[in-house]
Design a protein around this motif. Structure first.
Motif, PDB file in Angstrom:
ATOM      1  N   GLY A 134       1.390  -0.976  -0.081  1.00 19.58           N
ATOM      2  CA  GLY A 134       0.094  -0.050   0.118  1.00 19.58           C
ATOM      3  C   GLY A 134       1.446   0.785  -0.710  1.00 19.58           C
ATOM      4  N   ILE A 135       0.295   2.229  -0.725  1.00 10.41           N
ATOM      5  CA  ILE A 135       1.258   3.610  -0.619  1.00 10.41           C
ATOM      6  C   ILE A 135       0.225   4.587   0.032  1.00 10.41           C
ATOM      7  CG2 ILE A 135       3.178   2.921  -2.019  1.00 10.41           C
ATOM      8  CD1 ILE A 135       1.702   4.308  -4.711  1.00 10.41           C
ATOM      9  N   GLY A 136       0.435   5.633   0.417  1.00 14.28           N
ATOM     10  CA  GLY A 136      -0.665   7.239   0.401  1.00 14.28           C
ATOM     11  C   GLY A 136       0.336   7.821  -0.508  1.00 14.28           C
ATOM     12  N   VAL A 137      -1.001   8.736  -0.974  1.00 11.24           N
ATOM     13  CA  VAL A 137      -1.026   9.904  -2.242  1.00 11.24           C
ATOM     14  C   VAL A 137      -1.630  10.772  -1.800  1.00 11.24           C
ATOM     15  CG1 VAL A 137      -0.747  10.476  -4.641  1.00 11.24           C
ATOM     16  CG2 VAL A 137      -0.288   8.044  -4.276  1.00 11.24           C
ATOM     17  N   TRP A 138      -0.798  11.831  -1.617  1.00 13.11           N
ATOM     18  CA  TRP A 138      -1.256  13.400  -1.148  1.00 13.11           C
ATOM     19  C   TRP A 138      -1.983  14.175  -2.180  1.00 13.11           C
ATOM     20  CZ3 TRP A 138      -0.142  15.675   2.893  1.00 13.11           C
ATOM     21  CH2 TRP A 138       0.740  15.376   3.757  1.00 13.11           C
ATOM     22  N   PRO A 139      -3.279  15.125  -2.476  1.00 14.13           N
ATOM     23  CA  PRO A 139      -4.238  14.544  -3.348  1.00 14.13           C
ATOM     24  C   PRO A 139      -3.878  15.520  -5.155  1.00 14.13           C
ATOM     25  CG  PRO A 139      -4.718  15.586  -0.975  1.00 14.13           C
ATOM     26  CD  PRO A 139      -3.679  14.925  -0.700  1.00 14.13           C
ATOM     27  N   ARG A 140      -2.325  16.363  -4.492  1.00 13.38           N
ATOM     28  CA  ARG A 140      -2.146  16.692  -5.354  1.00 13.38           C
ATOM     29  C   ARG A 140      -1.598  15.508  -6.610  1.00 13.38           C
ATOM     30  NH1 ARG A 140       0.740  22.225  -5.727  1.00 13.38           N
ATOM     31  NH2 ARG A 140      -1.277  22.892  -4.456  1.00 13.38           N
ATOM     32  N   PRO A 141      -1.284  14.618  -6.472  1.00 17.17           N
ATOM     33  CA  PRO A 141      -0.103  13.656  -7.407  1.00 17.17           C
ATOM     34  C   PRO A 141      -1.708  13.229  -7.994  1.00 17.17           C
ATOM     35  CG  PRO A 141       1.580  13.941  -5.529  1.00 17.17           C
ATOM     36  CD  PRO A 141       0.249  15.239  -4.998  1.00 17.17           C
ATOM     37  N   TRP A 142      -2.460  12.436  -6.440  1.00 18.63           N
ATOM     38  CA  TRP A 142      -3.494  11.717  -7.301  1.00 18.63           C
ATOM     39  C   TRP A 142      -4.741  11.960  -7.903  1.00 18.63           C
ATOM     40  CZ3 TRP A 142      -4.823   6.959  -6.786  1.00 18.63           C
ATOM     41  CH2 TRP A 142      -6.257   6.620  -7.387  1.00 18.63           C
ATOM     42  N   ALA A 143      -4.126  13.736  -8.326  1.00 17.61           N
ATOM     43  CA  ALA A 143      -5.306  14.527  -9.041  1.00 17.61           C
ATOM     44  C   ALA A 143      -4.414  13.940 -10.879  1.00 17.61           C
ATOM     45  CB  ALA A 143      -4.993  16.210  -9.535  1.00 17.61           C
ATOM     46  N   VAL A 144      -3.185  13.959 -10.640  1.00 15.85           N
ATOM     47  CA  VAL A 144      -2.220  13.805 -11.814  1.00 15.85           C
ATOM     48  C   VAL A 144      -2.035  12.173 -12.396  1.00 15.85           C
ATOM     49  CG1 VAL A 144      -0.264  13.718 -12.772  1.00 15.85           C
ATOM     50  CG2 VAL A 144      -0.802  16.097 -11.381  1.00 15.85           C
ATOM     51  N   LEU A 145      -2.290  11.487 -11.411  1.00 14.81           N
ATOM     52  CA  LEU A 145      -2.823   9.954 -11.901  1.00 14.81           C
ATOM     53  C   LEU A 145      -4.323  10.132 -12.526  1.00 14.81           C
ATOM     54  CD1 LEU A 145      -0.593   8.247  -8.807  1.00 14.81           C
ATOM     55  CD2 LEU A 145       0.719   8.651 -10.955  1.00 14.81           C
ATOM     56  N   LYS A 146      -5.345  10.369 -11.343  1.00 15.00           N
ATOM     57  CA  LYS A 146      -5.905  10.425 -12.609  1.00 15.00           C
ATOM     58  C   LYS A 146      -6.418  10.906 -13.413  1.00 15.00           C
ATOM     59  CE  LYS A 146      -9.343  11.719  -9.069  1.00 15.00           C
ATOM     60  NZ  LYS A 146     -10.320  12.555  -8.083  1.00 15.00           N
ATOM     61  N   ALA A 147      -5.956  11.749 -13.695  1.00 11.47           N
ATOM     62  CA  ALA A 147      -5.577  12.626 -14.983  1.00 11.47           C
ATOM     63  C   ALA A 147      -4.956  11.732 -16.099  1.00 11.47           C
ATOM     64  CB  ALA A 147      -4.916  13.847 -15.207  1.00 11.47           C
ATOM     65  N   PHE A 148      -3.877  10.453 -15.786  1.00  8.60           N
ATOM     66  CA  PHE A 148      -3.565  10.072 -17.006  1.00  8.60           C
ATOM     67  C   PHE A 148      -4.108   8.580 -16.954  1.00  8.60           C
ATOM     68  CE2 PHE A 148       1.151  11.454 -15.305  1.00  8.60           C
ATOM     69  CZ  PHE A 148       0.643  12.526 -16.029  1.00  8.60           C
ATOM     70  N   GLY A 149      -5.647   8.641 -15.693  1.00  3.52           N
ATOM     71  CA  GLY A 149      -6.562   7.387 -16.328  1.00  3.52           C
ATOM     72  C   GLY A 149      -6.095   6.302 -15.401  1.00  3.52           C
ATOM     73  N   LEU A 150      -5.321   6.645 -14.411  1.00  2.44           N
ATOM     74  CA  LEU A 150      -4.803   5.025 -13.387  1.00  2.44           C
ATOM     75  C   LEU A 150      -5.234   5.129 -12.510  1.00  2.44           C
ATOM     76  CD1 LEU A 150      -0.997   6.131 -14.458  1.00  2.44           C
ATOM     77  CD2 LEU A 150      -1.880   4.541 -15.766  1.00  2.44           C
ATOM     78  N   GLN A 151      -6.427   5.507 -12.457  1.00  5.46           N
ATOM     79  CA  GLN A 151      -6.476   5.858 -10.871  1.00  5.46           C
ATOM     80  C   GLN A 151      -7.018   4.360 -10.410  1.00  5.46           C
ATOM     81  OE1 GLN A 151      -7.971   7.324 -13.490  1.00  5.46           O
ATOM     82  NE2 GLN A 151     -10.687   7.114 -13.673  1.00  5.46           N
TER      83      GLN A 151
END
Length: 68
Positions: free
Chosen positions: A50-67
């Motif tokens: 498990g990893i923790g991802v802060w909100p801003r990097p999570w938004a970037v990963l979601k923008a790449f379609g990786l959620q």
């Protein structure tokens, strides 16, 4: 596909390396950048960590379609 103008080498196939590769390949204006990923392991795989991802990097990963 035409010959790439630039080749980028990324060392490491972790979250940051793969996110960098996707961003370079996907958002390159002319799609003329080749991305090579170098990883020490034989294959990329989920290990269940498990990893923790802060909100801003999570938004970037979601923008790449990786959620998922």
């Amino acid at each position: 596909m035409s010959t790439p103008k630039l080749t980028v080498a990324i060392c490491g196939g972790g979250v940051a390396g793969l996110a960098a590769a996707i961003s370079i390949a996907h958002f390159s204006p002319a799609k003329d950048i080749k991305v090579d990923i170098y990883e020490a392991k034989e294959a990329l795989a989920e290990i269940g960590a498990g990893i923790g991802v802060w909100p801003r990097p999570w938004a970037v990963l979601k923008a790449f379609g990786l959620q998922d």
